[in-house]
Write an enzyme that holds these catalytic residues in place. Structure first.
Site, PDB file in Angstrom:
ATOM      1  N   GLY A  77      27.631   3.254 -13.209  1.00 10.67           N
ATOM      2  CA  GLY A  77      28.534   3.508 -14.168  1.00 10.67           C
ATOM      3  C   GLY A  77      28.576   5.224 -14.218  1.00 10.67           C
ATOM      4  O   GLY A  77      29.877   5.581 -14.519  1.00 10.67           O
TER       5      GLY A  77
ATOM      6  N   ASP B 189      21.317   7.144  -4.328  1.00  5.08           N
ATOM      7  CA  ASP B 189      21.372   5.794  -4.814  1.00  5.08           C
ATOM      8  C   ASP B 189      20.707   4.725  -3.631  1.00  5.08           C
ATOM      9  O   ASP B 189      20.324   5.059  -2.687  1.00  5.08           O
ATOM     10  CB  ASP B 189      22.638   5.146  -5.358  1.00  5.08           C
TER      11      ASP B 189
ATOM     12  N   ASP C 146      15.552   4.458  -2.401  1.00  6.38           N
ATOM     13  CA  ASP C 146      15.056   3.890  -3.128  1.00  6.38           C
ATOM     14  C   ASP C 146      14.094   4.560  -3.909  1.00  6.38           C
ATOM     15  O   ASP C 146      13.068   4.993  -3.301  1.00  6.38           O
ATOM     16  CB  ASP C 146      14.247   2.531  -2.623  1.00  6.38           C
ATOM     17  N   LEU C 147      14.085   4.753  -5.345  1.00 10.40           N
ATOM     18  CA  LEU C 147      13.234   5.555  -5.962  1.00 10.40           C
ATOM     19  C   LEU C 147      11.829   5.279  -6.101  1.00 10.40           C
ATOM     20  O   LEU C 147      11.033   6.249  -6.152  1.00 10.40           O
ATOM     21  CB  LEU C 147      13.859   5.747  -7.464  1.00 10.40           C
TER      22      LEU C 147
ATOM     23  N   SER D  44      17.154   7.398 -23.011  1.00  6.81           N
ATOM     24  CA  SER D  44      18.078   6.360 -23.757  1.00  6.81           C
ATOM     25  C   SER D  44      17.928   6.246 -25.158  1.00  6.81           C
ATOM     26  O   SER D  44      16.732   6.569 -25.657  1.00  6.81           O
ATOM     27  CB  SER D  44      17.611   5.097 -23.166  1.00  6.81           C
ATOM     28  N   ASN D  45      18.840   5.938 -26.000  1.00  8.16           N
ATOM     29  CA  ASN D  45      18.531   5.626 -27.560  1.00  8.16           C
ATOM     30  C   ASN D  45      17.565   4.516 -27.707  1.00  8.16           C
ATOM     31  O   ASN D  45      17.070   4.327 -28.717  1.00  8.16           O
ATOM     32  CB  ASN D  45      19.939   5.119 -28.161  1.00  8.16           C
ATOM     33  N   HIS D  46      17.285   3.675 -26.704  1.00  7.88           N
ATOM     34  CA  HIS D  46      16.575   2.541 -26.759  1.00  7.88           C
ATOM     35  C   HIS D  46      14.552   3.071 -26.572  1.00  7.88           C
ATOM     36  O   HIS D  46      13.974   2.302 -27.122  1.00  7.88           O
ATOM     37  CB  HIS D  46      16.550   1.557 -25.870  1.00  7.88           C
TER      38      HIS D  46
ATOM     39  N   TYR E  30      12.287  -1.489 -21.002  1.00  6.89           N
ATOM     40  CA  TYR E  30      13.437  -0.434 -20.654  1.00  6.89           C
ATOM     41  C   TYR E  30      13.012   1.028 -21.413  1.00  6.89           C
ATOM     42  O   TYR E  30      12.991   2.172 -21.038  1.00  6.89           O
ATOM     43  CB  TYR E  30      14.503  -0.760 -20.724  1.00  6.89           C
TER      44      TYR E  30
ATOM     45  N   ARG F 111      28.001  -0.735 -34.008  1.00  8.80           N
ATOM     46  CA  ARG F 111      26.878   0.156 -33.466  1.00  8.80           C
ATOM     47  C   ARG F 111      27.419   1.263 -32.578  1.00  8.80           C
ATOM     48  O   ARG F 111      26.575   2.453 -32.836  1.00  8.80           O
ATOM     49  CB  ARG F 111      25.822  -0.776 -32.672  1.00  8.80           C
TER      50      ARG F 111
HETATM   51  N1  LIG Z   1      25.608   3.821 -19.958  1.00  8.39           N
HETATM   52  C1  LIG Z   1      24.999   4.281 -20.867  1.00  8.39           C
HETATM   53  O1  LIG Z   1      25.731   4.235 -21.821  1.00  8.39           O
HETATM   54  C2  LIG Z   1      23.538   4.638 -20.880  1.00  8.39           C
HETATM   55  C3  LIG Z   1      23.109   4.693 -22.138  1.00  8.39           C
HETATM   56  C4  LIG Z   1      21.696   5.215 -22.201  1.00  8.39           C
HETATM   57  C5  LIG Z   1      20.930   5.573 -21.121  1.00  8.39           C
HETATM   58  N2  LIG Z   1      21.366   5.540 -19.940  1.00  8.39           N
HETATM   59  C6  LIG Z   1      20.702   5.871 -18.871  1.00  8.39           C
HETATM   60  O2  LIG Z   1      21.753   6.501 -17.833  1.00  8.39           O
HETATM   61  C7  LIG Z   1      21.487   6.350 -16.427  1.00  8.39           C
HETATM   62  C8  LIG Z   1      22.872   5.869 -15.647  1.00  8.39           C
HETATM   63  O3  LIG Z   1      23.389   4.724 -16.505  1.00  8.39           O
HETATM   64  P1  LIG Z   1      24.674   3.721 -15.861  1.00  8.39           P
HETATM   65  O4  LIG Z   1      25.193   3.208 -17.108  1.00  8.39           O
HETATM   66  O5  LIG Z   1      25.256   4.568 -15.050  1.00  8.39           O
HETATM   67  O6  LIG Z   1      23.492   2.571 -15.196  1.00  8.39           O
HETATM   68  P2  LIG Z   1      23.993   2.028 -14.098  1.00  8.39           P
HETATM   69  O7  LIG Z   1      23.038   0.631 -13.993  1.00  8.39           O
HETATM   70  O8  LIG Z   1      25.451   1.553 -13.873  1.00  8.39           O
HETATM   71  O9  LIG Z   1      23.511   2.721 -12.776  1.00  8.39           O
HETATM   72  C9  LIG Z   1      22.159   2.942 -12.266  1.00  8.39           C
HETATM   73  C10 LIG Z   1      22.256   3.131 -10.737  1.00  8.39           C
HETATM   74  O10 LIG Z   1      20.841   3.342 -10.577  1.00  8.39           O
HETATM   75  C11 LIG Z   1      20.568   2.761  -9.364  1.00  8.39           C
HETATM   76  N3  LIG Z   1      19.341   2.238  -9.209  1.00  8.39           N
HETATM   77  C12 LIG Z   1      18.378   1.142  -9.677  1.00  8.39           C
HETATM   78  N4  LIG Z   1      17.400   1.229  -9.209  1.00  8.39           N
HETATM   79  C13 LIG Z   1      17.260   2.066  -8.263  1.00  8.39           C
HETATM   80  C14 LIG Z   1      16.036   2.331  -7.369  1.00  8.39           C
HETATM   81  N5  LIG Z   1      15.144   1.493  -7.297  1.00  8.39           N
HETATM   82  N6  LIG Z   1      16.261   3.271  -6.649  1.00  8.39           N
HETATM   83  C15 LIG Z   1      17.360   3.931  -6.314  1.00  8.39           C
HETATM   84  N7  LIG Z   1      18.665   3.635  -7.111  1.00  8.39           N
HETATM   85  C16 LIG Z   1      18.442   2.533  -7.998  1.00  8.39           C
HETATM   86  C17 LIG Z   1      21.576   1.594  -9.296  1.00  8.39           C
HETATM   87  O11 LIG Z   1      21.931   0.987  -7.923  1.00  8.39           O
HETATM   88  C18 LIG Z   1      22.578   2.152 -10.016  1.00  8.39           C
HETATM   89  O12 LIG Z   1      23.736   2.531  -9.300  1.00  8.39           O
HETATM   90  C19 LIG Z   1      20.578   5.224 -16.447  1.00  8.39           C
HETATM   91  O13 LIG Z   1      19.138   5.608 -16.146  1.00  8.39           O
HETATM   92  C20 LIG Z   1      20.370   4.600 -17.851  1.00  8.39           C
HETATM   93  O14 LIG Z   1      19.297   3.909 -18.362  1.00  8.39           O
HETATM   94  C21 LIG Z   1      22.889   4.952 -19.717  1.00  8.39           C
END
Ligand SMILES: NC(=O)c1ccc[n+]([C@@H]2O[C@H](COP(=O)([O-])OP(=O)(O)OC[C@H]3O[C@@H](n4cnc5c(N)ncnc54)[C@H](O)[C@@H]3O)[C@@H](O)[C@H]2O)c1
Length: 270
Positions: free
Chosen positions: A12, A32, A49-50, A109-111, A134, A172
């Site tokens: 996203g 990705d 893959d990470l 993250s806020n979490h 997480y 929230r």
């Molecule tokens: N969206 C938010 O509001 C928010 C809030 C706090 C933190 N975050 C952090 O920001 C980052 C991006 O968030 P997002 O909303 O785009 O998340 P998302 O889940 O939409 O995207 C994460 C991406 O990581 C990829 N991924 C997952 N596991 C993987 C692996 N093993 N190897 C390679 N790629 C992998 C997925 O394919 C996905 O495209 C994340 O790390 C998330 O924890 C997001």
């Protein structure tokens, strides 16, 4: 800063960034597990893959800066969090060190601080109170960032992101919402600020109901333009339709706190 990698580029936030960072860095590489479905002909994509250190090393090769978004972005079983967020983030920082990368911006993250009460104002120095496996994985990522900065000289910014969206979607989120353009400001500070060693900041706009003291971000030049309160009517209407959550409604992490909860609510309040 010319050559930047975005991990998690198909997700996203990555999808938004591909648009918002177009033209900002001359060489933007995307990575990705899966390619973004709308990958354009002029975009470079490297699948990795990470959890696969060799693949991560290939994705990182030749880069100066990394925006690390990849990994699981919500609560999951430990068996899934471990490879993607723990081993994966280790692989990312280690590949960055070996490749001589200058900057890593880590999407925390806020979490990480989800179990703080909403009435408590906390700064980036608040010790972690993760609300999920997480959240623990994100605290681990912040610790890795500090370690790679102090031990190996990488510049690292960890952003405790609130919630990125076009608008806040419930009560929230009126406190933790971040306008996408404000997040871009922070990411650019992480990649471009001339004097960055290791810092933690909150990824949040200038929300009247905010819980976080974001002094570190302001010191680094952050000037957020989003204000959730201007969009509060729809968020409060949506909140009114939600069932009450006696645990999560009082805590910063919301429903992440109440998930699987068997603790003592009175002791958390203190
Ligand atoms: N969206 C938010 O509001 C928010 C809030 C706090 C933190 N975050 C952090 O920001 C980052 C991006 O968030 P997002 O909303 O785009 O998340 P998302 O889940 O939409 O995207 C994460 C991406 O990581 C990829 N991924 C997952 N596991 C993987 C692996 N093993 N190897 C390679 N790629 C992998 C997925 O394919 C996905 O495209 C994340 O790390 C998330 O924890 C997001």
């Amino acid at each position: 800063m010319e050559r930047c990698l975005i991990t998690g580029a198909a997700g996203g936030i990555g999808t938004r960034l591909r648009r918002l960072l177009r033209g900002v860095y001359p060489h933007l590489r995307l990575s990705d597990r899966v390619p973004p479905p709308d990958l354009a002909a002029d975009e470079e994509f490297v699948a990795a893959d990470l959890a696969d250190a060799a693949a991560v090393e290939r994705a990182v090769a030749g880069m100066q800066g990394i925006i690390h978004l990849g990994g699981l972005s919500t609560e999951c079983p430990w068996e899934e969090i471990l490879p993607a967020n723990i081993i994966g983030t280790y692989n990312l920082f280690e590949a960055a060190r070996r490749a001589g990368v200058e900057r890593v911006v880590f999407a925390s993250s806020n979490h990480v601080v989800g179990f703080y009460p909403r009435r408590r104002r906390i700064s980036a120095e608040a010790i972690p109170r993760p609300d999920s496996r997480y959240g623990v994985s994100k605290a681990f990522g912040e610790a890795l960032g500090a370690f790679y900065a102090d031990k190996f000289g990488l510049g690292v910014l960890a952003i405790r992101i609130g919630n990125v969206a076009d608008a806040p979607v419930d009560e929230r989120r009126l406190s933790i919402w971040v306008k996408p353009e404000d997040l871009v400001q922070l990411l650019r500070i992480g990649l471009e600020h001339p004097d960055l060693h290791f810092e933690v900041v909150y990824g949040v706009s200038a929300n009247a109901r905010g819980w976080w003291d974001n002094e570190t971000a302001f010191r680094l030049g952050y000037r957020p333009t989003g204000e959730a309160e201007n969009l509060s009517a729809a968020a409060l209407a949506a909140q009114a339709k939600l069932p009450p959550d006696p645990i999560g409604d009082r805590l910063q992490g919301g429903s992440f706190c109440s998930l699987e909860f068997t603790g003592d609510p009175e002791r958390i309040k203190a």
